[in-house]
Motif scaffolding. Sequence first.
Motif, PDB file in Angstrom:
ATOM      1  N   GLN A   9      28.190  55.093  10.261  1.00 42.76           N
ATOM      2  CA  GLN A   9      27.139  55.437  11.212  1.00 42.76           C
ATOM      3  C   GLN A   9      25.855  55.796  10.478  1.00 42.76           C
ATOM      4  N   GLY A  10      24.885  54.892  10.513  1.00 36.83           N
ATOM      5  CA  GLY A  10      23.627  55.143   9.825  1.00 36.83           C
ATOM      6  C   GLY A  10      22.940  56.428  10.271  1.00 36.83           C
ATOM      7  N   LEU A  11      22.961  56.699  11.567  1.00 40.15           N
ATOM      8  CA  LEU A  11      22.248  57.873  12.066  1.00 40.15           C
ATOM      9  C   LEU A  11      22.891  59.171  11.588  1.00 40.15           C
ATOM     10  N   MET A  12      24.218  59.197  11.471  1.00 41.92           N
ATOM     11  CA  MET A  12      24.887  60.422  11.009  1.00 41.92           C
ATOM     12  C   MET A  12      24.460  60.761   9.595  1.00 41.92           C
ATOM     13  N   SER A  13      24.348  59.720   8.776  1.00 44.27           N
ATOM     14  CA  SER A  13      23.909  59.930   7.405  1.00 44.27           C
ATOM     15  C   SER A  13      22.459  60.410   7.387  1.00 44.27           C
ATOM     16  N   THR A  14      21.623  59.788   8.207  1.00 45.67           N
ATOM     17  CA  THR A  14      20.217  60.190   8.304  1.00 45.67           C
ATOM     18  C   THR A  14      20.091  61.657   8.731  1.00 45.67           C
ATOM     19  N   LEU A  15      20.944  62.069   9.640  1.00 48.20           N
ATOM     20  CA  LEU A  15      20.886  63.451  10.130  1.00 48.20           C
ATOM     21  C   LEU A  15      21.563  64.433   9.167  1.00 48.20           C
ATOM     22  N   GLY A  16      22.381  63.924   8.248  1.00 46.32           N
ATOM     23  CA  GLY A  16      23.121  64.799   7.350  1.00 46.32           C
ATOM     24  C   GLY A  16      24.328  65.451   8.009  1.00 46.32           C
ATOM     25  N   ALA A  17      24.893  64.793   9.019  1.00 42.10           N
ATOM     26  CA  ALA A  17      26.048  65.354   9.732  1.00 42.10           C
ATOM     27  C   ALA A  17      27.337  65.114   8.952  1.00 42.10           C
ATOM     28  N   THR A  18      28.273  66.041   9.082  1.00 40.18           N
ATOM     29  CA  THR A  18      29.567  65.893   8.426  1.00 40.18           C
ATOM     30  C   THR A  18      30.692  66.005   9.449  1.00 40.18           C
ATOM     31  N   LEU A  19      31.763  65.278   9.160  1.00 42.06           N
ATOM     32  CA  LEU A  19      32.934  65.259  10.042  1.00 42.06           C
ATOM     33  C   LEU A  19      33.905  66.308   9.517  1.00 42.06           C
ATOM     34  N   ASP A  20      33.971  67.459  10.152  1.00 46.35           N
ATOM     35  CA  ASP A  20      34.674  68.593   9.567  1.00 46.35           C
ATOM     36  C   ASP A  20      36.113  68.769  10.026  1.00 46.35           C
ATOM     37  N   LYS A  21      36.447  68.258  11.197  1.00 41.98           N
ATOM     38  CA  LYS A  21      37.819  68.419  11.667  1.00 41.98           C
ATOM     39  C   LYS A  21      38.179  67.237  12.561  1.00 41.98           C
ATOM     40  N   VAL A  22      39.379  66.677  12.337  1.00 44.32           N
ATOM     41  CA  VAL A  22      39.867  65.580  13.167  1.00 44.32           C
ATOM     42  C   VAL A  22      41.315  65.865  13.532  1.00 44.32           C
ATOM     43  N   LEU A  23      41.534  66.257  14.763  1.00 41.34           N
ATOM     44  CA  LEU A  23      42.881  66.495  15.273  1.00 41.34           C
ATOM     45  C   LEU A  23      43.038  65.669  16.550  1.00 41.34           C
ATOM     46  N   PRO A  24      44.266  65.487  17.049  1.00 41.03           N
ATOM     47  CA  PRO A  24      44.407  64.706  18.287  1.00 41.03           C
ATOM     48  C   PRO A  24      43.690  65.417  19.441  1.00 41.03           C
ATOM     49  N   GLY A  25      42.669  64.793  19.966  1.00 45.21           N
ATOM     50  CA  GLY A  25      41.930  65.362  21.091  1.00 45.21           C
ATOM     51  C   GLY A  25      40.929  66.439  20.724  1.00 45.21           C
TER      52      GLY A  25
END
Lengths: 150, 150, 150, 150
Positions: free
Chosen positions: C21-37
């Motif tokens: 996702q280009g925009l996520m990188s541009t915004l500096g966002a990080t994916l911190d947690k991934v659980l079901p739902g």
Amino acid sequence: MVRDAASDDYEKRIRSSFAKQGLMSTLGATLDKVLPGLVEIALRPRSGISQQHGFVHAGALSAIADWAAGYAALSLMPPGTGVLSAEYKINFVAPAIGDRIVARGSVVKAGRTLTLAQAEVFAESGGQEKLIALLTATMVTVEGRDGISD
Amino acid sequence: MVRDAASDDYEKRIRSSFAKQGLMSTLGATLDKVLPGLVEIALRPRSGISQQHGFVHAGALSAIADWAAGYAALSLMPPGTGVLSAEYKINFVAPAIGDRIVARGSVVKAGRTLTLAQAEVFAESGGQEKLIALLTATMVTVEGRDGISD
Amino acid sequence: MVRDAASDDYEKRIRSSFAKQGLMSTLGATLDKVLPGLVEIALRPRSGISQQHGFVHAGALSAIADWAAGYAALSLMPPGTGVLSAEYKINFVAPAIGDRIVARGSVVKAGRTLTLAQAEVFAESGGQEKLIALLTATMVTVEGRDGISD
Amino acid sequence: MVRDAASDDYEKRIRSSFAKQGLMSTLGATLDKVLPGLVEIALRPRSGISQQHGFVHAGALSAIADWAAGYAALSLMPPGTGVLSAEYKINFVAPAIGDRIVARGSVVKAGRTLTLAQAEVFAESGGQEKLIALLTATMVTVEGRDGISD
């Protein structure tokens, strides 16, 4: 909608306001629970509030959900204030079929001018609750009893 | 809500569906105009659909706006399909007071699965129209007459 | 937005999609947690994502909230499907100021075609969380990787 | 978001506010038209604002749409006031692909405290415009330059 807050007893104020709502009487809605920040309004499915397949109509669901959210907001406000729905959004996630429909309103964030409230709407069948709709509403605090917004 | 499309005459289909809506009859709503992509539904203000200050209640406005938007969507669909409101949002911008309230539904973008429709709600007084509410709705196309969504 | 689901490992699928996702990188966002739902995406306030008073801009909050809700929906879907936001609504309830902004996405109701998801956005300051925004979104299931809606 | 209104020249106020928006610069957005009640903001598609299939991301569309609606509201307000988005809803109706993306903001109803504004977002390709998203927003008037709502 506008709801008055003429006394310092929030439950009395809310019950009194509810009793004056012509549409609630027309729909057959009842005010089942009034706590600070939490209000429940219920309906019994019947033909006069149905759509063509016999489910309770989305318009009736929206009305009780908007009311439950609005009264939840009002329950946290000082005497002499009313609330008015500036807008709401409702998502319908399952058909409104069951023995009883209940809208459970709560306050997400109470502010001086604007309050964000929501209502979950459930269908009850055989003692089980199922979520059928979710409403989020922006409520405006209105000073004085005739405070209809611009 | 679900609306059937049992014939290829969209106006007949819509008038027939409207006639089966229990809530519309309870509210006293009338289907005043049916054109391709444009539907008008009206109400006369009266105590049974009011809130406590005598204005037409937001719930009744929402119901006719949702219907007008939904039938506008249905008017562009092929026979044998119905529509269902996945969600709608409504903003209230002025009190619902006047001789007559009319919801004018139109289609913003018709899609195979989802249609974006909207409805403007006006209060008429002395021949003048004033915008009182704006609804935008996501309508889902439903194949077959019992197509209630998941 | 569309998110792919190319494998049966939902976390790997989501992390792989996020990385593209280009925009996520541009915004500096990080994916911190991934659980079901349940998915969390975070931002650090900085000038490039601010509005004129130095708070994180509503547009950046909306982007991470929409993503968190969408990936939460995707985490419950079978391999080979993607999701797309048909619409969302977001309420802003407090200014976006703090050490870290986190959007926590969850699923309200998963359906075959449509999923209702939401995201709460919090500002963290000195170890305390404060709600600053609430998003509700209608997500559409898309079969196949190029499944852009109609 | 908050936008100031430090002078009585609405266009100058809006251009000055826009120039201070860090996120607009990050996104590469330009303020293309400023008229009373009508503001256009545009983007050129590029990888830094894309989602994984190369379309402009919903978050970037929402940001320019929210801004266009907010500045349209601000253009009708007196000097010394700002506006803030209380909430918005956006429907996405087609993929954001084209030579240029433009958000056209307008005012539906201007009020003392609340203004209802909307923005249509179009993708331009080969001289043709196609509607890709529709936003409706509740804007709050804020007195004074630091007027962040409760």
